[in-house]
Design an enzyme around this catalytic site. Structure first.
Site, PDB file in Angstrom:
ATOM      1  N   SER A  53       0.840  -1.201   0.000  1.00 28.09           N
ATOM      2  CA  SER A  53       0.000   0.000   0.000  1.00 28.09           C
ATOM      3  C   SER A  53       0.876   1.252   0.000  1.00 28.09           C
ATOM      4  CB  SER A  53      -0.947   0.009   1.206  1.00 28.09           C
ATOM      5  OG  SER A  53      -0.228  -0.232   2.400  1.00 28.09           O
ATOM      6  N   GLU A 190      -8.958  -9.856   3.887  1.00 29.58           N
ATOM      7  CA  GLU A 190      -9.359  -8.473   3.607  1.00 29.58           C
ATOM      8  C   GLU A 190     -10.755  -8.420   3.002  1.00 29.58           C
ATOM      9  OE1 GLU A 190      -6.385  -6.131   1.608  1.00 29.58           O
ATOM     10  OE2 GLU A 190      -7.772  -4.460   1.274  1.00 29.58           O
TER      11      GLU A 190
HETATM   12  O1  KIV Z   1      -0.438  -3.403   1.717  1.00 26.98           O
HETATM   13  C1  KIV Z   1      -1.155  -3.340   2.732  1.00 26.98           C
HETATM   14  O2  KIV Z   1      -1.215  -2.321   3.439  1.00 26.98           O
HETATM   15  C2  KIV Z   1      -1.934  -4.520   3.075  1.00 26.98           C
HETATM   16  C3  KIV Z   1      -2.950  -4.389   4.167  1.00 26.98           C
HETATM   17  C4  KIV Z   1      -4.124  -3.636   3.701  1.00 26.98           C
HETATM   18  C5  KIV Z   1      -3.320  -5.695   4.753  1.00 26.98           C
HETATM   19  O3  KIV Z   1      -1.779  -5.542   2.486  1.00 26.98           O
END
Ligand code: KIV
Length: 272
Positions: A53, A190
């Site tokens: 992310s 998720e």
């Molecule tokens: O990349 C991320 O932040 C994630 C979370 C949302 C679990 O995979």
């Protein structure tokens, strides 16, 4: 100080399985840089996820797909330098493990060697089974990720709740069991229905950590910038905001600008 912080000097993958056994919920948050990781670790969060992310939050991309292995290693090594207690899990980015198990292992080894992270996370079930096994065989702990898997966003076409239909729910349950059997130490679920997530958590001995997966799982994860209210435009139902930093920071920047423009900053005690 949290109860968990007193209990464990250093969180390991084994601590997480012990927490599940004892019914203690696991806390997990993202971090991508030294300063944030220091605060998150100091607060006593059990797991820090260096999530892909970062592609959205740090680099402003629309999806998680563009972030590279080198960029993930840069973020992860910054986080590792800050932590004293949390377990650091690093996402293997899109395109660095899907094509074949040997490439998956090479990517996982680079993350472990070059960043000092403690474990890796991959998205998917049956399709990536051989890669998961190959990484585990090298002694690298693997966290799974099922349900809404953002690296497959172009296959799904939307970020809505996954596995509402029987067929997809069954595949998710099968995949969760398969990942546990393969040796994953935990699984992120998720954006799936709470009832399904609870069923999965109850069927596994390894912890299930939810994001938008209700309260019947073994722990929760949020993107730190979202829970701090730094990202105003992202408003999913599952997100609890603990601060409104977007407004607070805007206010601070506006005050600074006013102080500079008016000549109020710096004052006599702020200069040499
Ligand atoms: O990349 C991320 O932040 C994630 C979370 C949302 C679990 O995979």
């Amino acid at each position: 100080m949290s109860v968990a912080k007193k209990e464990y000097k250093r969180i390991t993958v084994k601590s997480l399985v012990d927490m599940k056994k004892r019914g203690e919920k696991i806390s997990m948050l993202t971090a991508y840089d030294f300063t944030m990781a220091k605060i998150v670790d100091g607060a006593g969060v059990d797991v820090i996820l260096v999530g892909d992310s970062a592609s959205n939050v740090m680099a402003g991309h629309e999806t998680t797909l563009p972030i590279t292995l080198d960029q993930m290693i840069y973020h992860a090594s910054s986080v590792v330098r800050a932590i004293t207690r949390s377990l650091v899990v690093v996402d293997i980015p899109f395109g660095s493990y899907q094509s074949d198990p040997k490439e998956a292992l090479r990517s996982a080894i680079r993350i472990m060697k070059e960043s000092g992270g403690h474990a890796v996370k991959v998205e998917g079930g049956k399709e990536i089974k051989e890669s998961v096994k190959r990484i585990l065989n090298a002694g690298i702990p693997v966290m799974g990720h099922l349900g809404l898997t953002p690296q497959s966003i172009y296959k799904f076409g939307t970020y809505t709740v996954r596995a509402k239909e029987e067929e997809e729910a069954k595949k998710l349950k099968d995949d969760a069991l398969l990942l546990e059997k393969a040796g994953c130490f935990a699984i992120v679920l998720e954006k799936v229905p709470a009832k399904l997530a609870q069923e999965v958590a109850e069927s596994l001995t390894v912890p299930v950590i939810g994001i938008g997966a209700g309260n019947g799982v073994d722990g929760q994860v949020l993107v730190t910038h979202d829970m701090l209210g730094m990202t105003h435009e992202f408003n999913p139902r599952f997100l609890r905001r603990y601060l409104d930093l977007y407004s607070d920071m805007t206010g601070a920047f506006e005050s600074y600008i006013d102080d500079v423009k008016s000549g109020d900053f710096p004052n006599d005690s702020e200069q040499y």
